[in-house]
Design a protein around this motif. Structure first.
Motif, short mmCIF file in Angstrom:
data_model
loop_
_atom_site.label_atom_id
_atom_site.label_comp_id
_atom_site.label_asym_id
_atom_site.label_seq_id
_atom_site.Cartn_x
_atom_site.Cartn_y
_atom_site.Cartn_z
N SER A 58 -0.30 -30.32 -41.92
CA SER A 58 -1.73 -30.57 -41.76
C SER A 58 -2.09 -31.22 -40.42
O SER A 58 -3.25 -31.22 -40.03
N HIS A 59 -1.10 -31.77 -39.72
CA HIS A 59 -1.37 -32.46 -38.46
C HIS A 59 -0.87 -31.70 -37.23
O HIS A 59 -1.03 -32.17 -36.10
N VAL A 60 -0.24 -30.55 -37.44
CA VAL A 60 0.27 -29.76 -36.31
C VAL A 60 -0.11 -28.30 -36.48
O VAL A 60 -0.41 -27.84 -37.58
N GLU A 61 -0.11 -27.59 -35.36
CA GLU A 61 -0.35 -26.14 -35.39
C GLU A 61 0.82 -25.47 -34.71
O GLU A 61 1.18 -25.82 -33.58
N GLU A 62 1.41 -24.51 -35.40
CA GLU A 62 2.53 -23.78 -34.81
C GLU A 62 2.03 -22.97 -33.62
O GLU A 62 1.01 -22.28 -33.70
N ASP A 63 2.73 -23.08 -32.49
CA ASP A 63 2.34 -22.38 -31.28
C ASP A 63 2.63 -20.89 -31.42
O ASP A 63 3.61 -20.50 -32.04
N LYS A 64 1.78 -20.09 -30.83
CA LYS A 64 1.93 -18.64 -30.90
C LYS A 64 2.73 -18.09 -29.72
O LYS A 64 3.11 -16.95 -29.71
N ARG A 65 2.97 -18.91 -28.70
CA ARG A 65 3.70 -18.45 -27.51
C ARG A 65 5.20 -18.69 -27.69
O ARG A 65 5.60 -19.62 -28.40
N PRO A 66 6.02 -17.89 -27.06
CA PRO A 66 7.47 -18.08 -27.19
C PRO A 66 7.94 -19.35 -26.50
O PRO A 66 7.34 -19.80 -25.53
N GLU A 67 9.03 -19.92 -27.04
CA GLU A 67 9.63 -21.10 -26.44
C GLU A 67 10.06 -20.79 -25.01
O GLU A 67 10.48 -19.69 -24.70
N GLY A 68 9.94 -21.78 -24.15
CA GLY A 68 10.34 -21.59 -22.76
C GLY A 68 9.17 -21.22 -21.87
O GLY A 68 9.33 -21.04 -20.68
N THR A 69 7.97 -21.09 -22.47
CA THR A 69 6.78 -20.81 -21.67
C THR A 69 5.89 -22.03 -21.69
O THR A 69 6.03 -22.90 -22.55
N LEU A 70 4.96 -22.10 -20.78
CA LEU A 70 4.05 -23.23 -20.70
C LEU A 70 2.84 -23.01 -21.59
O LEU A 70 2.49 -21.88 -21.91
N ALA A 71 2.21 -24.10 -21.96
CA ALA A 71 1.00 -24.03 -22.76
C ALA A 71 -0.13 -23.45 -21.92
O ALA A 71 -0.11 -23.55 -20.70
N PRO A 72 -1.14 -22.85 -22.56
CA PRO A 72 -2.28 -22.35 -21.81
C PRO A 72 -2.86 -23.47 -20.94
O PRO A 72 -2.95 -24.60 -21.37
N GLY A 73 -3.24 -23.14 -19.73
CA GLY A 73 -3.77 -24.13 -18.82
C GLY A 73 -2.69 -24.85 -18.03
O GLY A 73 -2.98 -25.63 -17.14
N GLN A 74 -1.43 -24.59 -18.35
CA GLN A 74 -0.32 -25.25 -17.65
C GLN A 74 0.43 -24.28 -16.76
O GLN A 74 1.47 -24.62 -16.24
N GLU A 75 -0.09 -23.06 -16.59
CA GLU A 75 0.60 -22.09 -15.75
C GLU A 75 0.83 -22.70 -14.39
O GLU A 75 -0.07 -23.27 -13.78
N GLY A 76 2.05 -22.64 -13.92
CA GLY A 76 2.39 -23.17 -12.61
C GLY A 76 2.62 -24.67 -12.60
O GLY A 76 2.79 -25.25 -11.54
N ALA A 77 2.65 -25.32 -13.77
CA ALA A 77 2.90 -26.75 -13.81
C ALA A 77 4.27 -27.03 -13.19
O ALA A 77 5.22 -26.28 -13.38
N SER A 78 4.36 -28.11 -12.43
CA SER A 78 5.62 -28.45 -11.77
C SER A 78 5.73 -29.96 -11.62
O SER A 78 4.76 -30.69 -11.82
N ALA A 79 6.91 -30.40 -11.25
CA ALA A 79 7.18 -31.81 -10.98
C ALA A 79 7.71 -31.92 -9.56
O ALA A 79 8.40 -31.02 -9.08
N LYS A 80 7.38 -33.02 -8.90
CA LYS A 80 7.85 -33.25 -7.54
C LYS A 80 9.11 -34.12 -7.59
O LYS A 80 9.10 -35.18 -8.21
N ALA A 81 10.17 -33.66 -6.95
CA ALA A 81 11.42 -34.40 -6.93
C ALA A 81 11.28 -35.64 -6.04
O ALA A 81 10.86 -35.52 -4.89
N ILE A 82 11.61 -36.79 -6.56
CA ILE A 82 11.57 -38.02 -5.78
C ILE A 82 12.80 -38.11 -4.89
O ILE A 82 12.74 -38.57 -3.76
N TYR A 83 13.94 -37.67 -5.42
CA TYR A 83 15.20 -37.69 -4.70
C TYR A 83 15.77 -36.29 -4.64
O TYR A 83 15.51 -35.47 -5.52
#
Length: 108
Positions: A58-83
């Motif tokens: 009742s508190h979660v919704e199963e995602d329809k996209r396959p594992e290993g993909t980003l959520a909608p709106g997160q296309e191209g999400a990345s992290a900047k390496a500090i080191y």
């Protein structure tokens, strides 16, 4: 009860664990579904920090996209390496400080 291979879910609401077997989570948090716990409305989930426990359907919704993909709106999400890092084994990435790394959740 189905297996959770490749299944993820997103929290629809904040949930505070009521027993040691449950996990607490915040609205919008994504988790991996390990398997269906029973026929009474619970998943066994793994949070991104590795914590595992029960989460109510009742508190979660199963995602329809396959594992290993980003959520909608997160296309191209990345992290900047500090080191920078030079991979020591064939299964490790090498990257330079300041480089951008794509964020992909799932799989090992």
């Amino acid at each position: 009860a189905g297996t959770g291979r490749g299944r993820t879910c997103t929290a629809l609401h904040v949930y505070q664990a009521a027993s040691p077997d449950e996990v607490s989570f915040t609205k919008g948090e994504r988790m991996r579904i390990l398997h269906d716990a029973d026929d009474f409305g619970w998943f066994v989930v793994q949070k991104i920090d590795g914590e595992e426990g029960l989460a109510p359907h009742s508190h979660v919704e199963e995602d329809k996209r396959p594992e290993g993909t980003l959520a909608p709106g997160q296309e191209g999400a990345s992290a900047k390496a500090i080191y920078g890092y030079k991979g020591q084994n064939r299964d490790e990435l090498s990257f330079m400080a300041g480089g951008r790394l794509p964020i992909v959740w799932g799989g090992r």
